[in-house]
Design a protein around this motif. Structure first.
Motif, short mmCIF file in Angstrom:
data_model
loop_
_atom_site.label_atom_id
_atom_site.label_comp_id
_atom_site.label_asym_id
_atom_site.label_seq_id
_atom_site.Cartn_x
_atom_site.Cartn_y
_atom_site.Cartn_z
N ALA A 1 41.51 42.95 46.74
CA ALA A 1 40.64 42.98 45.56
C ALA A 1 39.93 41.65 45.37
CB ALA A 1 41.47 43.32 44.32
N LEU A 2 40.64 40.53 45.53
CA LEU A 2 40.02 39.22 45.37
C LEU A 2 38.96 38.98 46.44
CD1 LEU A 2 43.20 37.10 44.54
CD2 LEU A 2 41.32 37.65 42.97
N GLY A 3 39.28 39.35 47.68
CA GLY A 3 38.31 39.17 48.75
C GLY A 3 37.08 40.05 48.59
N PRO B 1 28.67 39.19 43.73
CA PRO B 1 28.33 37.83 44.17
C PRO B 1 27.59 37.00 43.12
CG PRO B 1 26.83 39.41 45.15
CD PRO B 1 27.89 40.21 44.45
N ASP B 2 27.10 37.64 42.07
CA ASP B 2 26.36 36.90 41.04
C ASP B 2 27.26 36.43 39.90
OD1 ASP B 2 23.93 37.13 42.37
OD2 ASP B 2 23.56 39.12 41.54
N ASN C 1 33.08 32.51 44.35
CA ASN C 1 33.95 31.48 44.90
C ASN C 1 35.09 32.05 45.74
OD1 ASN C 1 32.47 29.41 43.89
ND2 ASN C 1 33.95 28.75 42.37
N MET C 2 35.38 33.33 45.58
CA MET C 2 36.41 33.94 46.43
C MET C 2 36.00 33.94 47.90
SD MET C 2 38.94 34.64 44.45
CE MET C 2 38.44 33.14 43.57
N TRP D 1 30.25 33.25 54.17
CA TRP D 1 30.27 34.63 53.68
C TRP D 1 29.69 34.75 52.28
CZ3 TRP D 1 35.08 32.42 55.45
CH2 TRP D 1 35.29 32.64 56.81
N SER D 2 29.26 33.64 51.69
CA SER D 2 28.63 33.70 50.37
C SER D 2 27.30 34.42 50.48
CB SER D 2 28.41 32.28 49.83
OG SER D 2 27.55 32.30 48.71
#
Length: 369
Positions: free
Chosen positions: A33-35, A42-43, A49-50, A289-290
């Motif tokens: 879930a965090l990943g 992403p916004d 930051n994950m 990956w951001s």
């Protein structure tokens, strides 16, 4: 009674395995879930930051799924729920692995050989975390690498000057201890470039940032962005040196996004004027990956690559020996499509909390008149 319909109690080993399975499944779901938040939201500051820790989430998810699979070997009072949650954990892990793999490959450029007899152009980028530029370990590394261009972040130039003056040495150290002879320092003193090639043009852009509530008294939200044109003897190289704010709070994350907007504007201008031969490099304070990092690459037609084909730790926490566990890949580079990449690698621990990023490029021939 001859027959007892009640299930026999589990052994101590079975109980332990069940507990390991339950903990593994719940841990894998949490990691997934965090990943996945980095891709789905992403916004949002925390979700974006994950993306720094996707490798750790993948490792945790895999370990949790394996633990959950071992738990399938014993009986559970809530057998249906256990199996259903294990499938959810497995699906979360596979989804995260697939998205991370796809984004790793997005906007990447394959490495290629240099032309016969041609020496690659070598660029070294280091966030020195205020390390003295006259440090012997740093100097020995640069002497060994013999880089054409050395790009440095977190310089604190005023402090560097004091150290040189106190030691009675020439300020700047250009042309000494592995540093090339041409030097440019940003207006704020946070960025510096040493170049073997003459600097034809240079500009510092200062991006103003907000100071978050409760910030350290020494914190300054303003950041600089250097844009240099270097006479390499072939086609001029357009170098963009990058170091946005670290997104440790929502305000600083917004500072970083404004900085990325300025990166886009600078590269737009370079492409409109020169067409290509662009290298953007530094501590981007952003994982590959951001979504915002990938947006800058896609929007500007830039490409990147990673050491051994996979993003590796460049910024580590606490201790270098733990860098595979407690670290993130934040030092990046990007090139215009016309530049050929020869090699990408990481240097050794040189006393900073970042590892040097080493990029080798093929020279672009000068256009015919």
């Amino acid at each position: 009674m001859l027959f007892n319909s009640r299930p026999r109690p589990r052994s101590v080993f079975g109980t332990l395995l069940s507990m390991i399975g339950w903990c593994g499944i719940l841990g894998a779901i949490a990691a997934g879930a965090l990943g996945l938040a980095a891709y789905l939201a992403p916004d949002f500051w925390l979700a974006d930051n994950m993306s720094f820790f996707l490798r750790q989430f993948l490792a945790g998810g895999l370990a949790g799924c394996i633990a959950g699979a071992l738990g399938l070997l014993v009986r559970h009072r809530l057998a249906f729920a256990y199996r259903a949650l294990w499938l959810v954990a497995l699906l979360a892990f596979l989804s995260l692995a697939g998205l991370t793999g796809a984004r790793t490959l997005a906007n990447t450029k394959p490495l290629g050989p240099s032309a016969a007899g041609e020496r690659p152009l070598k660029v070294v980028s280091i966030n020195i975390e205020h390390l003295f530029l006259g440090d012997k370990v740093l100097g020995a590394f640069l002497e060994r690498e013999q880089a054409d261009i050395v790009v440095i972040q977190e310089v604190l130039w005023w402090l560097q000057e004091r150290r040189w003056q106190r030691l009675g040495q020439s300020v700047g150290g250009a042309g000494e201890n592995g540093f090339p002879e041409y030097l440019k320092v940003g207006e704020l003193g946070g960025l510096a470039v040493y170049s073997r090639f003459p600097i034809l043009d240079e500009k510092t852009r200062v991006i103003q940032g907000d100071v978050p509530p409760g910030a350290n008294v020494y914190y300054d939200g303003d950041r600089e962005l250097l844009s240099l044109t270097l006479d390499t003897g072939a086609a001029p190289l357009h170098l963009v040196v990058i170091h946005p704010d670290s997104p440790r709070s929502e305000a600083r994350w917004q500072n970083k996004r404004r900085y990325f907007d300025e990166i886009d504007a600078v590269i737009d201008g370079l492409q409109a004027t020169n067409g290509g031969n662009i290298l953007a490099i530094g501590d981007w304070n952003s994982a590959p990956w951001s979504a915002r990092f990938q947006e800058t690459l896609a929007r500007n037609g830039l490409r990147t690559a990673y050491p051994d084909g996979w993003p590796q730790t460049t910024r580590f926490f606490f201790d270098y020996r733990l860098h595979w566990v407690l670290g993130a890949p934040v030092d990046q580079f990007a090139v215009s499509k016309d530049l050929q990449l020869i090699d990408v690698s990481l240097g050794p621990h040189i006393g900073s909390d970042h590892l040097p990023l080493i990029v080798e490029l093929a020279q672009t021939p000068r256009p015919a008149d």
